[in-house]
Scaffold this active site. Sequence first.
Site, PDB file in Angstrom:
ATOM      1  N   ASP A  95       0.848  -1.190   0.000  1.00  0.00           N
ATOM      2  CA  ASP A  95       0.000   0.000   0.000  1.00  0.00           C
ATOM      3  C   ASP A  95       0.884   1.240   0.000  1.00  0.00           C
ATOM      4  O   ASP A  95       2.115   1.142  -0.013  1.00  0.00           O
ATOM      5  CB  ASP A  95      -0.947  -0.008   1.199  1.00  0.00           C
ATOM      6  CG  ASP A  95      -2.282   0.672   0.893  1.00  0.00           C
ATOM      7  OD1 ASP A  95      -2.259   1.758   0.271  1.00  0.00           O
ATOM      8  OD2 ASP A  95      -3.339   0.132   1.267  1.00  0.00           O
ATOM      9  N   GLY A 121       4.557   1.400  -1.848  1.00  0.00           N
ATOM     10  CA  GLY A 121       4.714   1.771  -3.250  1.00  0.00           C
ATOM     11  C   GLY A 121       3.440   2.371  -3.813  1.00  0.00           C
ATOM     12  O   GLY A 121       2.514   2.721  -3.085  1.00  0.00           O
ATOM     13  N   ASP A 122       3.397   2.452  -5.139  1.00  0.00           N
ATOM     14  CA  ASP A 122       2.289   3.057  -5.864  1.00  0.00           C
ATOM     15  C   ASP A 122       1.757   2.030  -6.855  1.00  0.00           C
ATOM     16  O   ASP A 122       2.448   1.674  -7.810  1.00  0.00           O
ATOM     17  CB  ASP A 122       2.792   4.313  -6.592  1.00  0.00           C
ATOM     18  CG  ASP A 122       1.699   5.020  -7.378  1.00  0.00           C
ATOM     19  OD1 ASP A 122       0.586   4.469  -7.494  1.00  0.00           O
ATOM     20  OD2 ASP A 122       1.973   6.117  -7.900  1.00  0.00           O
ATOM     21  N   PHE A 123       0.527   1.546  -6.638  1.00  0.00           N
ATOM     22  CA  PHE A 123       0.027   0.478  -7.514  1.00  0.00           C
ATOM     23  C   PHE A 123      -0.292   0.959  -8.924  1.00  0.00           C
ATOM     24  O   PHE A 123      -0.584   0.159  -9.798  1.00  0.00           O
ATOM     25  CB  PHE A 123      -1.153  -0.280  -6.916  1.00  0.00           C
ATOM     26  CG  PHE A 123      -2.293   0.544  -6.369  1.00  0.00           C
ATOM     27  CD1 PHE A 123      -2.752   1.684  -6.997  1.00  0.00           C
ATOM     28  CD2 PHE A 123      -2.936   0.128  -5.207  1.00  0.00           C
ATOM     29  CE1 PHE A 123      -3.805   2.414  -6.500  1.00  0.00           C
ATOM     30  CE2 PHE A 123      -4.006   0.850  -4.682  1.00  0.00           C
ATOM     31  CZ  PHE A 123      -4.448   1.992  -5.341  1.00  0.00           C
ATOM     32  N   HIS A 141     -13.193  -0.107  -6.801  1.00  0.00           N
ATOM     33  CA  HIS A 141     -14.322   0.828  -6.816  1.00  0.00           C
ATOM     34  C   HIS A 141     -13.905   2.274  -6.516  1.00  0.00           C
ATOM     35  O   HIS A 141     -14.706   3.194  -6.671  1.00  0.00           O
ATOM     36  CB  HIS A 141     -15.437   0.363  -5.882  1.00  0.00           C
ATOM     37  CG  HIS A 141     -15.193   0.625  -4.421  1.00  0.00           C
ATOM     38  ND1 HIS A 141     -16.221   0.667  -3.502  1.00  0.00           N
ATOM     39  CD2 HIS A 141     -14.048   0.820  -3.699  1.00  0.00           C
ATOM     40  CE1 HIS A 141     -15.733   0.907  -2.294  1.00  0.00           C
ATOM     41  NE2 HIS A 141     -14.430   1.002  -2.390  1.00  0.00           N
TER      42      HIS A 141
END
Length: 211
Positions: A95, A121-123, A141
């Site tokens: 996350d 991190g950055d998904f 969502h």
Amino acid sequence: NWRTWGELLYSVRIGRPAFEHVFGTGYFDWAFQHAEATAIFSASATAFARLESMAVVASYDFSGFRTIVDVGGGQGALVAAGLKAYPRMRGVLFDHPQVVAGARHLLEEEKVATRCDLVAGDFFESVPEGGDAYLLKSVIHDWDDERAATILRNCHCAMKEQGKLLVVERLLLPGNEPSYVKLLDLQMMVLVGGRERTEAEFRALFQVAGF
């Protein structure tokens, strides 16, 4: 939430989150700048996640997985529930750095911290590689189709050839009957520009992402 819903018409007319119109920035950026509000939200989200995670683990057989990667897993309620139920399994909680920083306490409380790696991190850029299963609970969502597909595509690129994607979301059912999910669909629209989806919409999204 109250002030954001007061500008519902803005989202309907413009197609952008009313939150941005009211507060001058996106919800997630705002949240990371307001620690007290974020702490309240995180505690609430974790409480709901613990209940939902019990249902997920009771409903699905995770025994064939050695490593599960919980993408956007928040404080780690879902991965913790899975690790408690399957003692031979290892987990990865992935996350945003500020979110992962507060996850250790829950994992230690559930006595699974030694079997779960915390990765920040950055998904939208990438997700940890090599998992047998990739979990996404209440993540898709939050985003429009383009950004949701980017997250899914990154999972597809990171997983093993026989890996599985497990998405936990609410389904919009056909017809015009009242539904909590329809109310939540509006909530996602005004807050972050996300949306709930029908089964057909999910299938289309998975196909675009390579699944």
